[in-house]
Scaffold this motif. Structure first.
Motif, PDB file in Angstrom:
ATOM      1  N   ASP A 168       0.819  -1.207   0.000  1.00  0.00           N
ATOM      2  CA  ASP A 168       0.000   0.000   0.000  1.00  0.00           C
ATOM      3  C   ASP A 168       0.854   1.258   0.000  1.00  0.00           C
ATOM      4  OD1 ASP A 168      -2.264  -1.506  -0.007  1.00  0.00           O
ATOM      5  OD2 ASP A 168      -2.588  -1.399   2.166  1.00  0.00           O
ATOM      6  N   GLN A 169       2.100   1.152   0.465  1.00  0.00           N
ATOM      7  CA  GLN A 169       2.985   2.312   0.554  1.00  0.00           C
ATOM      8  C   GLN A 169       4.037   2.366  -0.555  1.00  0.00           C
ATOM      9  OE1 GLN A 169       2.596   0.200   3.385  1.00  0.00           O
ATOM     10  NE2 GLN A 169       0.864   1.476   4.027  1.00  0.00           N
ATOM     11  N   LEU A 170       4.274   1.252  -1.248  1.00  0.00           N
ATOM     12  CA  LEU A 170       5.394   1.162  -2.191  1.00  0.00           C
ATOM     13  C   LEU A 170       4.889   0.753  -3.568  1.00  0.00           C
ATOM     14  CD1 LEU A 170       8.506   1.471  -2.091  1.00  0.00           C
ATOM     15  CD2 LEU A 170       8.637  -1.017  -1.789  1.00  0.00           C
ATOM     16  N   SER A 192      10.901   3.890 -12.103  1.00  0.00           N
ATOM     17  CA  SER A 192      10.653   4.845 -11.017  1.00  0.00           C
ATOM     18  C   SER A 192      10.024   4.115  -9.831  1.00  0.00           C
ATOM     19  CB  SER A 192       9.738   5.980 -11.480  1.00  0.00           C
ATOM     20  OG  SER A 192       8.462   5.495 -11.830  1.00  0.00           O
ATOM     21  N   LEU A 193      10.306   4.624  -8.635  1.00  0.00           N
ATOM     22  CA  LEU A 193       9.853   4.013  -7.387  1.00  0.00           C
ATOM     23  C   LEU A 193       9.266   5.099  -6.499  1.00  0.00           C
ATOM     24  CD1 LEU A 193       9.925   1.290  -5.730  1.00  0.00           C
ATOM     25  CD2 LEU A 193      12.026   2.182  -4.692  1.00  0.00           C
ATOM     26  N   LYS A 194       8.121   4.815  -5.885  1.00  0.00           N
ATOM     27  CA  LYS A 194       7.491   5.758  -4.964  1.00  0.00           C
ATOM     28  C   LYS A 194       7.215   5.061  -3.640  1.00  0.00           C
ATOM     29  CE  LYS A 194       3.610   8.940  -4.331  1.00  0.00           C
ATOM     30  NZ  LYS A 194       2.396   9.542  -4.938  1.00  0.00           N
ATOM     31  N   TRP A 195       7.685   5.667  -2.557  1.00  0.00           N
ATOM     32  CA  TRP A 195       7.479   5.139  -1.207  1.00  0.00           C
ATOM     33  C   TRP A 195       6.730   6.180  -0.392  1.00  0.00           C
ATOM     34  CZ3 TRP A 195      11.487   5.336   3.236  1.00  0.00           C
ATOM     35  CH2 TRP A 195      10.961   4.679   4.364  1.00  0.00           C
ATOM     36  N   GLN A 202       3.332  12.143   3.244  1.00  0.00           N
ATOM     37  CA  GLN A 202       4.688  12.327   2.749  1.00  0.00           C
ATOM     38  C   GLN A 202       5.120  11.128   1.905  1.00  0.00           C
ATOM     39  OE1 GLN A 202       7.601  14.000   5.665  1.00  0.00           O
ATOM     40  NE2 GLN A 202       5.929  13.731   7.137  1.00  0.00           N
ATOM     41  N   SER A 203       5.913  11.403   0.880  1.00  0.00           N
ATOM     42  CA  SER A 203       6.421  10.330   0.031  1.00  0.00           C
ATOM     43  C   SER A 203       7.781  10.703  -0.532  1.00  0.00           C
ATOM     44  CB  SER A 203       5.442  10.022  -1.107  1.00  0.00           C
ATOM     45  OG  SER A 203       5.291  11.146  -1.956  1.00  0.00           O
TER      46      SER A 203
END
Length: 416
Positions: free
Chosen positions: A249-251, A275-278, A284-285
């Protein structure tokens, strides 16, 4: 930028026209320092939900010059106008069709004296039709057919005669390009974790380049000189695949590949992107990205004629290679309040395969430093460059009757 985009080194403008109001008609007329603006939108059929939208603007910088807000010479004129429209046509069985167009005409003229005149024009236009077809709730295909064109021209004329001098000079430049494109994109959402996008773009490029000069003060054979006289067609082929994987859910991770081929030289480029999103907190990310990108030069580079001292011409750069770059990006996003958003991003861009002049007698030339001109001197793909910096944005959405956006950037650009 995403795997869907190609033939660009630094960035992409993805311009979309919104749908017009399909419930009621709205019309606007505005007048200001830049000229007049007319807009209209509304339903074509309330039963089907179809709508139209158009905007026309006619502008001149003369009023701003008269007010002293910009500096224009006494005999300078700058007039431009543009038009944009979109017709949205939903159907029951064949998806939603859109007919769209956007274009602009710009003309700058300067008359120095009774014997001198300089006229420049920059025109562009694009029009097309697209279809968005939903196969089911998780799958759709979007198809777009379009034609776009650009024209850049310049006419310079000087003629006078007195006791000492006789001048009869005329230079005419006209560079016209027409792109015909077909784009197909397939989008499939398998589940909440996996999203797949595949697409292809086929483009045909027709061109007509003319540049002529007449100067009686030149020695033969340069009194009447033809620098450019080329007409023909080429094209590009692009394809991409993009896979979005929501690991948790976060990554989330986006991996993809872009393919680009330039028909004029036959060169191909395979460009991985990732690309990677955390989202480590609710507001905040952190994002990280890497991509390989390439770009063809303007066709004038490949077709430009170098004129030798004896008047003969030679094509120095018909086999010029693609310019390339690697992107590295690290970003931080934070929602400060429901209507206030902050973003910071650091980036590093390594450019390579850049066309440069290997001969210092021609100057320290690199194509990444040129603007609207082109090079006829011999070039080789041996140049490099770096861009790195920090960008920050503070964005306040519209609420409590106001909004704002504040941007700042600190960067360094170098080339070899």
């Amino acid at each position: 930028f995403a795997p869907a985009y190609g033939n660009a080194l630094a960035g992409v403008f993805d311009i979309n026209l919104r749908k017009g109001n399909n419930e009621k008609h709205e019309h606007t007329i505005q007048a200001g320092l830049l000229g007049i603006d007319v807009s209209s939108e509304g339903p074509l059929s309330t039963a089907s939900g179809s709508s139209y939208l158009f905007n026309y603007r006619y502008s001149t910088l003369g009023l701003l010059g008269n007010l002293g807000l910009i500096e224009l010479g006494e005999n300078e004129k700058n007039v431009f106008q543009d038009l944009a429209f979109k017709v949205n046509l939903p159907t029951d069985k064949f998806g939603t069709f859109s007919i769209f167009g956007m274009g602009g005409l710009s003309k700058y003229s300067q008359t120095g004296f009774s014997y001198r005149e300089d006229i420049e024009k920059y025109n562009m236009g694009v029009g097309g039709i697209s279809n968005n077809y939903m196969i089911n709730n998780s799958t759709f295909i979007k198809t777009t057919l379009s034609v776009s064109g650009t024209e850049v021209g310049n006419d310079e004329y000087v003629k006078f005669e007195n006791d000492r001098d006789t001048v009869d000079f005329y230079n005419r430049r006209s560079f016209k390009k027409t792109f015909s494109r077909a784009v197909v994109v397939f989008n499939k959402k398998f589940n909440s974790q996996h999203l797949l996008e595949i697409g292809t773009t086929i483009s045909r490029l027709d061109y007509n380049f003319v540049e002529r000069e007449h100067n009686i003060n030149n020695d033969e054979p340069f009194v009447d000189m033809v620098s450019f006289d080329d007409e023909g067609a080429s094209g590009t082929q692009q394809a991409f695949v993009s896979w979005k994987y929501r690991i948790t859910d976060q990554l989330s991770l986006v991996n993809g590949m872009h393919y680009f081929r330039f028909s004029f030289t036959g060169e191909q480029s395979f460009e991985p992107r990732s690309s990677l999103k955390w989202q480590f907190r609710e507001n905040q990310s952190i994002t990280a990205g890497f991509g390989v990108h390439s770009r063809m030069e303007s066709l004038e580079y490949y077709l430009g004629n170098h004129i030798n001292p004896d008047g003969t011409t030679v094509d120095n750069n018909p086999n010029l290679g693609l310019s390339k770059t690697n992107h590295y990006v690290l970003g931080y996003d934070r929602v400060l309040s429901p209507n206030l958003y902050f973003k910071a991003e650091v980036y590093y861009q390594h450019l390579y395969n850049i066309p440069i002049s290997p001969n210092p007698n021609f100057g320290w030339y690199s194509s990444i430093n040129s603007t609207d001109e082109y090079a006829t001197i011999p070039l080789v793909n041996e140049g490099t460059g770096t861009n790195y910096g920090l960008e920050m944005t503070l964005d306040k959405k519209f609420s409590n009757n106001y909004y704002f956006m504040l941007n700042g950037a600190l960067f360094e650009s170098k080339y070899t």
